[in-house]
Design an enzyme around this catalytic site. Structure first.
Site, mmCIF file in Angstrom:
data_model
loop_
_atom_site.group_PDB
_atom_site.id
_atom_site.type_symbol
_atom_site.label_atom_id
_atom_site.label_comp_id
_atom_site.label_asym_id
_atom_site.label_seq_id
_atom_site.Cartn_x
_atom_site.Cartn_y
_atom_site.Cartn_z
ATOM 1 N N LEU A 1 -5.896 -1.394 -0.800
ATOM 2 C CA LEU A 1 -5.806 -1.441 0.662
ATOM 3 C C LEU A 1 -6.483 -2.724 1.147
ATOM 4 C CD1 LEU A 1 -6.663 2.273 1.532
ATOM 5 C CD2 LEU A 1 -4.442 1.244 1.024
ATOM 6 N N ALA A 2 -5.806 -3.836 0.927
ATOM 7 C CA ALA A 2 -6.377 -5.142 1.251
ATOM 8 C C ALA A 2 -5.251 -6.107 1.593
ATOM 9 C CB ALA A 2 -7.206 -5.675 0.084
ATOM 10 N N GLU A 3 -4.937 -6.216 2.886
ATOM 11 C CA GLU A 3 -3.839 -7.080 3.312
ATOM 12 C C GLU A 3 -4.083 -8.537 2.928
ATOM 13 O OE1 GLU A 3 -5.082 -4.666 5.229
ATOM 14 O OE2 GLU A 3 -3.328 -3.340 5.228
ATOM 15 N N GLU B 1 0.830 -1.201 0.000
ATOM 16 C CA GLU B 1 0.000 0.000 0.000
ATOM 17 C C GLU B 1 0.870 1.259 0.000
ATOM 18 O OE1 GLU B 1 -2.327 -0.695 3.467
ATOM 19 O OE2 GLU B 1 -3.230 -2.522 2.653
ATOM 20 N N GLN C 1 1.566 -2.467 5.728
ATOM 21 C CA GLN C 1 1.858 -1.071 6.052
ATOM 22 C C GLN C 1 2.152 -0.852 7.538
ATOM 23 O OE1 GLN C 1 -1.088 2.292 5.405
ATOM 24 N NE2 GLN C 1 0.290 2.568 3.666
ATOM 25 N N HIS D 1 -1.224 0.297 15.318
ATOM 26 C CA HIS D 1 -0.028 0.615 14.543
ATOM 27 C C HIS D 1 1.265 0.202 15.244
ATOM 28 C CE1 HIS D 1 -2.977 2.955 12.387
ATOM 29 N NE2 HIS D 1 -2.082 3.340 11.494
#
Length: 325
Positions: free
Chosen positions: A58-60, A29, A82, A129
């Protein structure tokens, strides 16, 4: 040799392998034109083209599944998650598929995937995060987990990871990205995966750690030296598999151990390593092995982060307990 931050050393490693092997692909990403959230991949798309350094949705979960498919087609994927707190979205691809491929195929196929991801506290990020989730992957056989603590180690370990024919999770601590510089060879080199490094030799107590806590451990060792306590500091570097031989050799010399991790007490690697030491070297111990960890709660919000995270003062306190047992 050049003076590099960890970000620069990682970028240099990626550039080296993109040059060396046309099958190396870097994606994730915002890693393309933007160069990633932390600019780790800055300039690589311009240098190597959009077919080899590119953005994903945006798709792990999609990133993980695509990585397995690319590996099966002969590529060496280097995907980025990310932030490692987002790993839950792709756990099936990593632990359920990529890590099992060699075994499932009877050794006829391999998954040379190197998954890069930033993690770690001390920089006041939003929720999900900074979590230290390395233990989730380290418990899965079939995948190596690497966590460098210095720019020099980061470059050598990342090149070795990309060249490895089995999957590697390569975790990069956020606080270490730009916190200091050190000399890093400009030419290519590798550091053996699965091999710990004795960052400081000592004779009175062994402090075992990894990631940013290595620097807290070294700072604690300096404080302890003022009171004539000579601490040995071991940086695991690879947290799966563990270099138990280096650890046991140190324990047999110092007879006392403190394990330091940023992860919660119930998480991380502390419990596993402590069990290995006690199974292999309990008669060499002159005191219980103590742990310095974060508390067993969900990662604290930024306002409380500094209180929640362990630091060098906590390490000094535990070492003194072990010495005075």
């Amino acid at each position: 040799m050049a003076q590099m931050t960890m970000v620069q050393a990682i970028t240099d490693a990626l550039r080296t392998e993109l040059k060396n092997d046309e099958n190396v692909l870097v994606y994730g990403e915002d890693v393309g034109q933007n160069g990633g959230v932390f600019r780790v991949t800055e300039g690589l798309q311009k240098e190597f083209g959009e077919d080899r350094v590119f953005d994903t949705p945006l798709a792990e979960s999609g990133i993980g599944g695509m990585s397995l498919g690319l590996a099966l087609q002969g590529y060496r994927p280097v995907p980025e998650i990310q932030f490692f707190g987002f790993v839950y979205e792709t756990m099936d691809a990593i632990n359920g598929q990529i890590a099992r491929l060699r075994y499932r195929s009877g050794g006829t196929q391999s998954a040379p995937v190197t998954i890069r991801s930033p993690f770690g506290g001390g920089v006041h990020t939003p929720e999900l995060h900074s979590d230290s989730l390395e233990g989730l992957i380290a418990q899965q056989p079939g995948i190596k987990v690497v966590i460098p603590s210095t720019p020099h180690d980061a470059k050598g370990l990342l090149i070795a990871s990309i060249r490895d024919n089995d999957p590697v999770l390569f975790l990069e601590h956020l606080k270490l990205y730009r916190s200091f510089r050190e000399e890093v060879p400009e030419e290519e080199y590798t550091i053996e995966l699965g091999k710990a490094d004795v960052k400081r030799e000592g004779k009175d107590v062994t402090i075992i750690s990894y990631g940013a806590m290595v620097h807290a451990s070294l700072k604690a060792a300096e404080e302890l030296e003022k009171n004539d306590i000579d601490a040995e500091v071991i940086d695991l570097r690879t947290v799966s598999p563990i270099d138990i031989d280096t650890i046991i050799e140190s324990v047999q010399k110092t007879n006392r151990v403190v394990f330091v991790q940023e992860a919660q007490r119930q998480a991380g690697l502390a419990s596993h390593v402590i069990s290995e030491i006690q199974e292999r070297a309990i008669l060499h111990l002159e005191a219980p092995i103590l742990r310095v960890t974060a508390p067993d709660t969900v990662y604290a919000f930024p306002q409380a982060e500094d209180l929640w995270l362990p630091d060098h003062k906590d390490i000094v306190e535990k070492v003194n307990q072990v010495i005075n047992f």
